[in-house]
Design a protein around this motif. Structure first.
Motif, PDB file in Angstrom:
ATOM      1  N   VAL A 226       1.904  -9.039 -15.692  1.00  0.00           N
ATOM      2  CA  VAL A 226       3.086  -9.393 -14.895  1.00  0.00           C
ATOM      3  C   VAL A 226       3.920  -8.144 -14.598  1.00  0.00           C
ATOM      4  CG1 VAL A 226       5.248 -10.696 -14.895  1.00  0.00           C
ATOM      5  CG2 VAL A 226       3.153 -11.754 -15.765  1.00  0.00           C
ATOM      6  N   VAL A 230       4.952  -6.414 -11.042  1.00  0.00           N
ATOM      7  CA  VAL A 230       6.349  -6.168 -10.664  1.00  0.00           C
ATOM      8  C   VAL A 230       6.550  -4.703 -10.264  1.00  0.00           C
ATOM      9  CG1 VAL A 230       8.713  -6.071 -11.556  1.00  0.00           C
ATOM     10  CG2 VAL A 230       7.295  -8.069 -12.006  1.00  0.00           C
ATOM     11  N   SER A 288       9.826 -16.642  -3.072  1.00  0.00           N
ATOM     12  CA  SER A 288       8.396 -16.865  -2.805  1.00  0.00           C
ATOM     13  C   SER A 288       7.770 -15.717  -2.014  1.00  0.00           C
ATOM     14  CB  SER A 288       8.192 -18.185  -2.054  1.00  0.00           C
ATOM     15  OG  SER A 288       8.794 -18.127  -0.771  1.00  0.00           O
ATOM     16  N   TYR A 290       8.040 -12.692  -2.795  1.00  0.00           N
ATOM     17  CA  TYR A 290       7.628 -11.699  -3.785  1.00  0.00           C
ATOM     18  C   TYR A 290       6.707 -12.281  -4.862  1.00  0.00           C
ATOM     19  CZ  TYR A 290      11.515  -9.273  -1.592  1.00  0.00           C
ATOM     20  OH  TYR A 290      12.351  -8.694  -0.663  1.00  0.00           O
ATOM     21  N   VAL A 291       6.864 -13.573  -5.143  1.00  0.00           N
ATOM     22  CA  VAL A 291       6.037 -14.221  -6.177  1.00  0.00           C
ATOM     23  C   VAL A 291       4.923 -14.985  -5.468  1.00  0.00           C
ATOM     24  CG1 VAL A 291       6.033 -15.782  -8.167  1.00  0.00           C
ATOM     25  CG2 VAL A 291       8.059 -14.407  -7.664  1.00  0.00           C
ATOM     26  N   SER A 295      -0.696 -15.626  -8.593  1.00  0.00           N
ATOM     27  CA  SER A 295      -0.656 -14.261  -9.127  1.00  0.00           C
ATOM     28  C   SER A 295      -0.229 -14.344 -10.597  1.00  0.00           C
ATOM     29  CB  SER A 295       0.355 -13.420  -8.346  1.00  0.00           C
ATOM     30  OG  SER A 295       1.670 -13.928  -8.549  1.00  0.00           O
ATOM     31  N   LEU A 297       2.329 -13.145 -11.963  1.00  0.00           N
ATOM     32  CA  LEU A 297       3.770 -13.421 -11.945  1.00  0.00           C
ATOM     33  C   LEU A 297       4.043 -14.908 -11.738  1.00  0.00           C
ATOM     34  CD1 LEU A 297       6.610 -12.204 -11.993  1.00  0.00           C
ATOM     35  CD2 LEU A 297       6.319 -11.565  -9.594  1.00  0.00           C
ATOM     36  N   ASP A 298       3.290 -15.513 -10.829  1.00  0.00           N
ATOM     37  CA  ASP A 298       3.455 -16.936 -10.530  1.00  0.00           C
ATOM     38  C   ASP A 298       3.028 -17.802 -11.712  1.00  0.00           C
ATOM     39  OD1 ASP A 298       3.895 -19.266  -8.873  1.00  0.00           O
ATOM     40  OD2 ASP A 298       1.719 -19.406  -8.667  1.00  0.00           O
ATOM     41  N   ALA A 301       5.630 -17.628 -14.368  1.00  0.00           N
ATOM     42  CA  ALA A 301       6.840 -18.377 -13.977  1.00  0.00           C
ATOM     43  C   ALA A 301       6.639 -19.872 -14.198  1.00  0.00           C
ATOM     44  CB  ALA A 301       7.184 -18.082 -12.519  1.00  0.00           C
ATOM     45  N   LEU A 318      11.822 -15.043 -14.369  1.00  0.00           N
ATOM     46  CA  LEU A 318      11.253 -13.899 -13.663  1.00  0.00           C
ATOM     47  C   LEU A 318      11.790 -12.601 -14.266  1.00  0.00           C
ATOM     48  CD1 LEU A 318      11.824 -15.190 -10.013  1.00  0.00           C
ATOM     49  CD2 LEU A 318       9.657 -15.216 -11.254  1.00  0.00           C
ATOM     50  N   CYS A 327      15.483  -9.875  -5.586  1.00  0.00           N
ATOM     51  CA  CYS A 327      15.702 -11.285  -5.224  1.00  0.00           C
ATOM     52  C   CYS A 327      17.162 -11.706  -5.342  1.00  0.00           C
ATOM     53  CB  CYS A 327      14.841 -12.193  -6.099  1.00  0.00           C
ATOM     54  SG  CYS A 327      13.079 -12.057  -5.775  1.00  0.00           S
ATOM     55  N   TYR A 559      11.307 -23.285 -11.423  1.00  0.00           N
ATOM     56  CA  TYR A 559      10.028 -23.203 -10.712  1.00  0.00           C
ATOM     57  C   TYR A 559       9.902 -24.236  -9.581  1.00  0.00           C
ATOM     58  CZ  TYR A 559       5.193 -22.211  -9.730  1.00  0.00           C
ATOM     59  OH  TYR A 559       4.041 -21.842  -9.085  1.00  0.00           O
TER      60      TYR A 559
END
Length: 704
Positions: A226, A230, A288, A290-291, A295, A297-298, A301, A318, A327, A559
């Protein structure tokens, strides 16, 4: 149709009698080389608890065998309740003798041994444990010469954990530790474990909150995958992306948040149109962008579900590079947003709306108390400072009252409970605890987010686009009837309590407003209602008296909001084909379930931290006297709430002037000899006589 559904449908038939796995394989005409695969499906279904295997190796449905699958809710006195997975029946009482080695949090199979009678729940016994809920336990270590034991922090786990000397891992008395269970409890035998981590002494700075974090398995760090993702996210908005969107950087937008807020995911704008209507803009951070779906990161989350707000820290959904960085709608910096513009008339009706991908530049980072001081008190210094947006603030206050009036007209419930503000010193000790009121600026933002969430939900419903809804089911008739009996003692009454409309409850809230019992009755009413949850099916929101509702406005910390943003962007850009819709529909139930589960965990953790800090605060004030109000009555004592929201127990054993008992039907505590009565809402004076920080419990004594 999947093989699992076929098996369940077959077993639901009236004539079905439990069969062996070989008989089921033959019935379903499973070829020889696929039998092992079929048996594995049966094993999986048994582990899930959807089917049961009897002692003579036959399979059937639990409900046809007088069995109930559910999660065990323990009690520190040793008994518990099975909360059924299927919500078509009440919780089942399990006595300590019938726990059979099950612990709080376990997924169990229970058998009914006594049917419910007037005023008594069904009683059962635990037959089997399908899944252990606590492979590790956080608690306080104690030792003797040859062994140790751990007292669990979660008192719903009623057994201490035995620690052999070889597995103490250098833990010392009065240290918080994490124990891994190596042997599960049996009848008259405690669980056994080994210390895998020492967190620190009970009174060391940070150990208390760290223990709660560990107890609820809250993630302290983000995985490397993650963080690597980032690192590759740009912290500036590109010109290319600005040109693709509607450019609103010249529009007067601003954020209004608490003084300590670090992330800003909503900004607002307003203008008054020539026809007298208001054009409200709600601009939400486009997380959304960026995430990206699926992924690292997703996935992280979704696993976290939401941010968790503890007294001295935030465990974010996040990483801060997103939540506090690109964000966050920081002032005077271009930020990507999803903007919802609503034209709202003087009656609070949304006449038309648009949803667009946009880029904004917030003009101010405003603070709730400052804006409230301008609008409520006319603070001249602050008014001069924000003179360039004063007109917008006045329009917002006007619109807030209009929207609130509309909600009240349809029956929306507005529980105006004060928040608890806990002030810590540098060592993490609570130095002040006070009531934090909701003021006009807080209410303005709340109304704007509510109308935006409703507008989004209704728009997507009529467009027949799948969505995650925020659902608040109608209350159980029995709960409302019980509440109605209770308020009768205060001279109030609900009409038609079997199928109560929120308007009727709202009328009661208006009737009690300003009276000494207001906050207490509102809390009891709230407890009588069901908890809101996320669902892929529309179900209405009882508390808001709204047919359509969702969460759209906080994608940095929730989320479901992030997922809704993705769906909306696909929709407004015309990318929703039937195959895409099917794909979305298939994943939403799991997202809704996970988000609801993590929300409950966050609420519990936040409440536990608040309770232990309150107990710490009162431990330093033993002997002090305070005025309070009786907030609830039990068979063992009286709970009293102080002005600063702290609540403590006056145990019957500490009421020395008489022998007291609780009259359930008349809702009062009465002394046998003196006939002295105590009711909810009575004002009393108390002395603080004890505080158990580990349990977050405070003891009071009544004084004349």
């Amino acid at each position: 149709m999947s093989i699992k559904i076929n098996i369940l449908n077959f077993m639901e038939e009236k004539l079905y009698k439990p069969m062996t796995r070989e008989e089921l394989a033959s019935t379903f005409e499973i070829e020889k080389n696929y039998e092992e695969e079929f048996y594995k499906v049966l094993e999986d279904m048994e582990k899930e608890g959807t089917i049961i295997k009897t002692r003579n190796e036959r399979y059937g449905l639990p409900e046809k065998m007088n069995l109930v699958i559910g999660k065990l809710e323990g009690n520190e006195k040793g008994y518990g309740f099975v909360i059924p997975e299927k919500k078509d029946r009440d919780d089942i009482y399990i006595s300590s003798e019938n726990m059979n080695g099950a612990l709080h949090g376990d997924k169990v199979v229970s058998r009914i041994i006594k049917r419910s009678e007037e005023g008594r729940r069904e009683e059962g016994e635990i037959l089997r444990i399908l899944d252990r809920g606590n492979p590790t336990i956080v608690g306080t270590f104690e030792s003797s010469k040859n062994f140790g034991f751990v007292l669990p922090d979660d008192r719903r786990i009623s057994m201490d954990v035995f620690i052999p000397k070889a597995h103490m891992n250098n833990a010392l008395p009065n240290q918080k530790v994490i124990v891994e269970i190596t042997r599960w409890p049996e009848k008259r035998r405690n669980p056994e474990g080994k210390v895998i981590e020492v967190l620190g002494y009970i009174d060391e700075k940070g150990t208390d909150i760290l223990s709660v974090i560990k107890q609820f398995n809250l993630p302290e760090e983000f995985p490397n995958k993650v963080l690597n993702q980032v690192d590759n996210i740009e912290q500036i908005v590109t010109q290319e992306e600005i040109e693709r969107r509607v450019d609103l950087r010249d529009l007067t937008t601003f954020t209004i948040d608490g003084e300590d807020a670090k992330d800003f995911d909503d900004a607002v704008s307003i203008e008054k149109l020539e026809n007298g209507n208001y054009k409200l803009g709600v601009h939400i951070a486009d997380v959304s962008h960026y995430v990206k779906e699926n992924s690292p990161l997703d996935k992280e989350a979704l696993k976290r579900g939401n941010s968790v707000y503890l007294v001295d820290r935030v465990i974010p959904m996040l990483p801060k590079e997103l939540s506090n960085g690109i964000c966050s709608l920081n002032p005077n910096e271009p930020r990507l947003t999803l903007s919802v513009f609503m034209e709202i008339d003087k009656n609070g009706n949304v006449k038309e709306h648009t949803i667009i991908e946009s880029v904004i530049e917030s003009k101010e980072r405003l603070i709730y108390d400052d804006i409230s001081d301008i609008l409520e008190k006319g603070d001249k210094e602050l008014k001069d400072r924000y003179n360039h947006i004063y007109k917008e603030l006045v329009y917002m206050e006007e619109l807030c009252h209009i929207l609130k009036k509309k909600r009240e007209k349809r029956g929306s419930l507005d529980f105006d409970f004060p928040e608890t503000e806990i002030i810590l010193d540098e060592e993490g000790r609570p130095v002040d605890i006070r009531k934090e009121e909701r003021r006009i600026a807080n209410k303005m933002i709340e109304e704007f987010m509510l109308v935006c969430n409703e507008t989004i939900a209704e728009n997507m419903y009529w467009a027949q686009i799948p969505l995650i809804y925020r659902v608040h089911e109608d209350p159980d008739a029995d709960e409302i009837e019980e509440f109605n009996k209770f308020i009768h003692n205060f001279g109030y009454n609900l009409k038609g309590s079997k199928e109560v409309h929120p308007k009727e409850l709202q009328n009661l809230m208006v009737e009690v407003k300003g009276k000494k019992e207001e906050e207490l009755l509102n809390k009891l009413l709230l407890r009588s209602l069901k908890k809101a949850k996320y669902s892929s099916e529309i179900g209405g929101h009882f508390g808001l008296a709204a047919k359509y509702y969702c969460h759209f406005t906080s994608p940095i910390r929730r989320y479901p909001d992030l997922e809704i943003h993705r769906i909306i962007k696909e929709y407004i850009n015309g990318r929703l084909k039937s195959s895409t819709i099917e794909q979305i529909e298939s994943k939403l139930p799991q997202i809704a379930e996970q988000s609801s589960t993590m929300e409950r965990i966050a609420e519990e953790a936040e409440r536990d931290v608040e309770d232990l800090k309150k107990a710490q605060y009162m431990k330093e004030r033993i002997g002090n006297e305070y005025d309070g109000m009786i907030s609830s009555l039990t068979h063992f004592g009286i709970f009293v709430q102080l002005e600063n929201t702290i609540e403590g127990l006056v145990h019957f054993s500490n009421m020395l002037d008489d022998y007291y008992y609780y009259d359930e039907e008349k809702y009062y505590i009465m002394g046998e000899l003196t006939k002295k009565k105590y009711r909810i809402g009575d004002e009393v004076k108390i002395k603080v006589i004890g505080a158990d920080v580990l349990r977050g419990k405070i003891d009071f004594m009544l004084i004349e």
